[in-house]
Design an enzyme around this catalytic site. Structure first.
Site, PDB file in Angstrom:
ATOM      1  N   GLN A   1       0.966  -1.172  -0.025  1.00 40.14           N
ATOM      2  CA  GLN A   1      -0.148   0.076   0.150  1.00 40.14           C
ATOM      3  C   GLN A   1       0.765   1.278   0.001  1.00 40.14           C
ATOM      4  O   GLN A   1       1.784   1.259   0.659  1.00 40.14           O
ATOM      5  CB  GLN A   1      -0.831  -0.006   1.262  1.00 40.14           C
ATOM      6  CG  GLN A   1      -1.895  -1.219   1.279  1.00 40.14           C
ATOM      7  CD  GLN A   1      -2.730  -0.992   2.708  1.00 40.14           C
ATOM      8  OE1 GLN A   1      -1.933  -0.900   3.516  1.00 40.14           O
ATOM      9  NE2 GLN A   1      -3.942  -1.026   2.600  1.00 40.14           N
TER      10      GLN A   1
ATOM     11  N   LYS B   1     -15.042   9.177   5.556  1.00 47.23           N
ATOM     12  CA  LYS B   1     -14.121   9.294   4.431  1.00 47.23           C
ATOM     13  C   LYS B   1     -14.452   9.776   3.030  1.00 47.23           C
ATOM     14  O   LYS B   1     -15.608  10.003   2.813  1.00 47.23           O
ATOM     15  CB  LYS B   1     -13.597   7.819   4.223  1.00 47.23           C
ATOM     16  CG  LYS B   1     -14.538   6.760   3.677  1.00 47.23           C
ATOM     17  CD  LYS B   1     -14.213   5.547   3.431  1.00 47.23           C
ATOM     18  CE  LYS B   1     -15.363   4.618   2.703  1.00 47.23           C
ATOM     19  NZ  LYS B   1     -15.105   3.351   2.179  1.00 47.23           N
TER      20      LYS B   1
END
Length: 601
Positions: A344, A428
């Site tokens: 990631q 988010k």
RNA sequence: GCCGAUGUAGCUCAAUGGUAGAGCAAUCGCCUUGUAAGUGAUAGGUUAUGGGUUCGAUUCCCAUCAUCGGCUCCA
């Protein structure tokens, strides 16, 4: 396995004629299936993005031949111009009509109770129970439908595939057989859609990954574990160097953290309670259990906690290409898009409440600039807000949501709000990009975390001399290097822009007597930092050009007698465009300029 | 994990109850070439793995593994 969505042209699909058409086609298909299997049970059959499906419980698995037969029968039903007849009924009448259809009976119960429609989706009002009849088929259905089957163009429908699907999408329920079909207003539309599917297939990263020798996944190593070959690794290397440079120039600190951590750490973070089924089994040594990391957050938090932080130290931005391992169920693995070990491009921001709005502004604009550098110019966003079950101070939630929305507005980004769609630990923003085929992919995520600061008892010392809890934001721009690479391959169909191309130019000598000169040119270009290969096989020039073309090398440099005499290279782009003979220095300048500007194409 | 399909040379695919072939790629020659395939030869396979049926299995059966299309889940 769809990781992308097509962009719909129709604003309100549910109200369009296309929607009615597909819904009607689903009924026609169900009739054809029931004629073939009179004892078959029907579940539901709605229109979907590019067509429709219907779920059945049938005595035996369907074969491709069955589909052909069903499709042929559908065309007959269409030709018969059977009207779709609407009728409202009571729950008891409906139960009588569908007495042999247990799935429908279950739906009727739901309708009677209210709160769900005939597909089991939640609705505000208690729906009217209605049925649609066409020819011999009756379905529990709200509609709307076309007036009659003849309005379906028999040349604009096609049954695509049969697949398993759980009743009501719940894996504890029985598995039904789902037939996917597609239907369009005109045969041209169908043709165009099938062409789109073929184009997408040509770009499939799994196919290109092999053809261009970018990566592989080996049985001997394990499913979902990616081997990056030299060419794929070059693209990743270039992406990561760019990523690191951009982060260092924008106030991030790079960190590195280990691949395993002790059980207690994952206990504190909550992963062992809530994420255990996705984690690899522990490694035990010296009476301690260690787990492969499924996420990087706890490590970054430990770095934060390694010292007492003052408000003067904030904001802190820790960034890492963090490799994580998650156990994914065998059936979900898919090329580079869904793997078990991946890296990631992770970062965590820690800031004071006062800094928070500015921090969000920064991370959003940083993300947008970054994605644009990779040729993704059409970006939109999802804003997900507080769900019912949530942790953290409601005031903080509100402030965070407001900051996220304000940033989206300032960035003039089109966005949709997903009310209550946030994780339990924070709101988010997800960013979606549109690729060359118009497919949407979710890449970036910018996510508040009100859970971990609490769990790890994080603090900083405010002006008042007292400890306060910082805001924590988790973000990934590219998501994972593996998935991003897959998307990049498909976006560019393997023809990477010059700055990312693993081989930027192939030098093609026409005859053996040109090889020495070609070598000198190669050395010259390599010294300038260009990635150049020499094709000195004894094949014809045409064959070498063909190979370079198939490998999607941006430039082919042909050298023969004329070029050798004038210290030139004859430049051909992979598009077929001929730039003619250029002095080597001119080509070098041209290529370096394209690299520096990260030109796409 | 579940439903269905598939697994033959590096790749794309043939064939068969009597131990397998083609094209491309590869290797070695010949040709020395002007913008998408010059030419000849050679080599390459315990037919995914493990069992079973059979005189004999790559082919039929079972299990396992992997892949593909979906479902569920997700970076």
């Amino acid at each position: 396995m769809i990781f992308w969505r097509r962009i719909k042209m129709v604003e309100k699909y549910e109200e369009s004629r296309l929607y009615q058409l597909r819904h009607s086609a689903a009924h026609v298909m169900a009739q054809a299936v029931l004629e073939k299997f009179p004892e078959g049970k029907v579940a539901i059959g709605p229109p979907v993005e590019d067509g429709f499906y219907y779920d059945f419980d049938l005595p035996r698995p369907l074969t491709p031949e069955d589909l052909e037969e069903i499709e042929a029968r559908m065309r007959e039903i269409i030709k018969a111009n059977e009207p779709f007849i609407y009728e409202e009924v009571s729950a008891d009448q409906a139960r009588e009509i569908f007495e042999d259809q247990p799935y429908k009976l279950e739906l009727i119960d739901g309708l009677e109770e209210g709160g769900v429609d005939e597909h089991g989706n939640p609705v505000d009002e208690k729906p009217v129970i209605s049925i649609y009849k066409s020819d011999t088929f009756v379905d529990l259905c709200r509609g709307p439908h076309l007036e009659h089957t003849g309005q379906i163009n028999p040349k604009a429908i096609k049954l695509m595939s049969v697949a398993g699907a759980y009743w009501r999408g719940d894996e504890h329920n029985p598995m039904l057989q789902r037939i996917y079909g597609t239907a369009w207003l005109s045969p041209q539309d169908l043709k165009q859609y099938l062409q789109f599917l073929e184009d997408a297939k040509k770009r499939d990263h799994r196919k290109l990954g092999r053809e261009l020798d970018l990566y592989s996944i080996s049985d001997a190593v394990g499913s979902g574990l990616v081997l990056w070959h030299p060419k794929g690794a070059m693209i990743r290397y270039l992406s990561e160097r760019f990523w690191e440079d951009e982060h260092l120039q924008n106030g991030y600190d790079l960190v590195y953290t280990p691949h395993i951590g002790k059980a207690d750490l994952w206990k504190t973070s909550g992963h062992l309670d809530f994420y255990a089924e996705n984690m690899y089994s522990p490694i035990e040594i010296e009476n301690q259990q260690y787990f492969l990391k499924p996420m990087n957050c706890p490590f970054h938090i430990e770095i934060y906690k390694s010292d007492i932080r003052s408000y003067r130290d904030l904001p802190l931005r820790y960034a890492e290409m963090g490799t994580v391992y998650r156990y994914e169920r065998s059936g979900v693995l898919h090329g580079l898009m869904r793997v078990r070990g991946f890296t990631q491009d992770d970062a965590h921001h820690f800031c004071t409440p006062g800094q928070m709005p500015e921090e969000i502004d920064f991370v959003l604009s940083f993300s947008l600039n970054f994605l644009r550098s990779f040729g993704f110019n059409e970006i939109s966003a999802y804003l997900s807000t507080r769900p019912e079950k949530a942790v953290g101070d409601p005031e903080r939630w509100q402030a965070a949501e407001a900051a996220l929305e304000a940033s989206l507005k300032r960035a003039e980004l089109p966005y949709e709000v997903d009310q209550g769609g946030g994780a339990f630990y924070g709101p988010k923003i997800d960013l979606k990009i549109k690729d060359a085929l118009g497919r949407e992919w979710q890449l970036s995520t910018i996510q508040f975390d009100f859970n971990n600061p609490e769990r790890f008892d994080m603090s900083y010392i405010e002006e008042d001399g007292q400890p306060h809890q910082p805001y924590m934001v988790h973000r990934a721009l590219l998501g994972s290097m593996e998935r991003f690479f897959g998307i990049l391959i498909e976006h560019y169909a393997g023809a990477f822009p010059l700055w990312l191309a693993p081989v930027q130019a192939v030098i093609i000598p026409i005859a053996d007597r040109h090889v020495d000169f070609a070598r000198a040119v190669m050395a010259d270009l390599k010294a300038a930092g260009l990635r150049v290969k020499l094709d000195q096989r004894s094949d014809r020039m045409n064959a070498k050009i063909r190979d370079a073309e198939k490998q999607k090398v941006p430039f082919m440099l042909v050298v023969g007698d004329r070029e050798m005499e004038n210290s030139q290279v004859d430049v051909r782009r992979r598009s077929g465009e001929r730039l003619g003979a250029l002095p080597v220095a001119d080509f070098k300048a041209l290529a370096l300029k394209d690299v520096a500007e990260k030109l796409v194409g």
